[in-house]
Design an enzyme around this catalytic site. Sequence first.
Site, PDB file in Angstrom:
ATOM      1  N   HIS A  52      -3.422  10.987  36.271  1.00 49.92           N
ATOM      2  CA  HIS A  52      -3.328   9.748  37.002  1.00 49.92           C
ATOM      3  C   HIS A  52      -2.378  10.231  38.114  1.00 49.92           C
ATOM      4  CE1 HIS A  52      -4.460   7.119  34.168  1.00 49.92           C
ATOM      5  NE2 HIS A  52      -3.255   7.024  33.491  1.00 49.92           N
ATOM      6  N   HIS A  79      -3.128  -0.039  36.165  1.00 50.60           N
ATOM      7  CA  HIS A  79      -2.941   0.075  34.937  1.00 50.60           C
ATOM      8  C   HIS A  79      -1.964  -0.611  34.250  1.00 50.60           C
ATOM      9  CE1 HIS A  79      -2.153   2.871  31.758  1.00 50.60           C
ATOM     10  NE2 HIS A  79      -2.607   3.907  32.110  1.00 50.60           N
ATOM     11  N   GLU A 124      -8.642  -0.491  32.176  1.00 53.22           N
ATOM     12  CA  GLU A 124      -8.949   0.172  33.406  1.00 53.22           C
ATOM     13  C   GLU A 124     -10.192   0.220  33.793  1.00 53.22           C
ATOM     14  OE1 GLU A 124      -6.161   3.563  32.725  1.00 53.22           O
ATOM     15  OE2 GLU A 124      -5.734   2.631  31.099  1.00 53.22           O
TER      16      GLU A 124
HETATM   17  C1  BGC Z   1      -4.905   6.987  29.478  1.00 52.33           C
HETATM   18  C2  BGC Z   1      -4.265   7.328  28.315  1.00 52.33           C
HETATM   19  C3  BGC Z   1      -2.579   7.486  28.577  1.00 52.33           C
HETATM   20  C4  BGC Z   1      -2.127   6.206  29.382  1.00 52.33           C
HETATM   21  C5  BGC Z   1      -0.662   6.215  30.028  1.00 52.33           C
HETATM   22  C6  BGC Z   1      -4.501   5.917  29.892  1.00 52.33           C
HETATM   23  O1  BGC Z   1      -5.246   5.590  31.125  1.00 52.33           O
HETATM   24  O2  BGC Z   1      -6.172   6.990  29.072  1.00 52.33           O
HETATM   25  O3  BGC Z   1      -4.619   8.404  27.666  1.00 52.33           O
HETATM   26  O4  BGC Z   1      -1.425   7.874  27.684  1.00 52.33           O
HETATM   27  O5  BGC Z   1      -2.901   5.903  30.477  1.00 52.33           O
HETATM   28  O6  BGC Z   1      -0.569   7.222  30.710  1.00 52.33           O
END
Ligand code: BGC
Length: 396
Positions: free
Chosen positions: A147, A220, A361
Amino acid sequence: MQINFSFVLKYSAAVAAILFMNACLPSPNPDPGSSVEPESGANTSVDFGKTKGGESTEIYTLKNKNGLIVKVATYGATLVELHLPDKDGNFVDVLNGFDDVSGYEGEDNQYFGCTTGRVCNRIAKGKFTLDGKEYTLATNNDPNHLHGGEGKALSKQVWKAESATDAQAVTFSITTPDGEEGYPGNLSIKVTYTLTDENELRIDYEATTDKATPVNLTNHAYFNLAGSGSGTVLDHELTLNADKYTPTDDTLIPTGKIESVEGTPREFRTSRGIGEGIPDKEATKTEDCKTAPKGYDHNFVLNGNAGEQRLAARLKDPKSGRVMEIYTDQPGIQFYSGNFLKGQKGKGGKVYPFRGAICLETQHFPDSVNHDNFPNTILKPGETYKTTTVHKFSAQ
Ligand code: BGC
């Protein structure tokens, strides 16, 4: 006189759609537990607190004629609240989040509602090569990059806000400089949240760069359509418009294969309870979910043409009747079943348990920058990155 039949048809369809929508959404009965005052003017900004570094942050309220309310903050261009009616007109906030910016800066924040990037999801071992040069990024999700990185990921920065005159939209903008979080190029980004009177929350993203760079932006938000902090989402019913998904290794990096969901727990082409696909609800590792140790954490390959708006997902809470449909032009969607939620406290002291919310997402595939067979995520100078995702709400 010549009659334009296609116009008449389109007009009748639009009127029918509006009547249907109004029939589906009962008259508003505002959420008694919320701090929102529905009669107050939309798109007003209020203080959301100062960051640890002393920066001021604000939160903006959008409201439509049916009483839906959205709140978005300048910190991380984050979706903080979303108030939706159930089939009897009772409003609740359906998003995980915190009361002010300090919660979003704290370790209990697992990317709640933020704009995620410059590249969402994972990049294997924090490495990629572009135009012959190797780039090294933070491996903040050992052993991978997640991210957009650490302190300067887009979700952890204060964006500039510009509210629209129609009072139902707000645009956040930011420029992330060349080299920030290890990525090449000065990247200028705009994210616009619009709440329509058709009960849609529309998110438009735009970006330009002065050097080639990977870009993959998403939101998210963690949804619980029964109301955030009201238990797990295992009884929510999900449909995904996806025949295929991208399998991963144990560190959630795609293997590069694209496989059919048929006969797997990833089969959501017709509506199914989320809990049904997780055989042992408390399992830490099961045969069926071996690449997502605690539940779903998969990128689904959306059917239809990327670049064209089409239905990606439909989520329903059977008890309240709240329904969310997601439309996007993106090639994929990450279905994440809140596997790492840990019972932390959020807004108004609400508790967010393991599997207490779901993220959907819209995105290009994880680690695309290291897979030539995945749709391209490289933005070049002179090009404009543009994508739109629409969340459409109703109650039945
Ligand atoms: C990911 C997860 C992650 C979550 C929180 C999601 O987009 O696929 O693996 O734990 O975000 O960060």
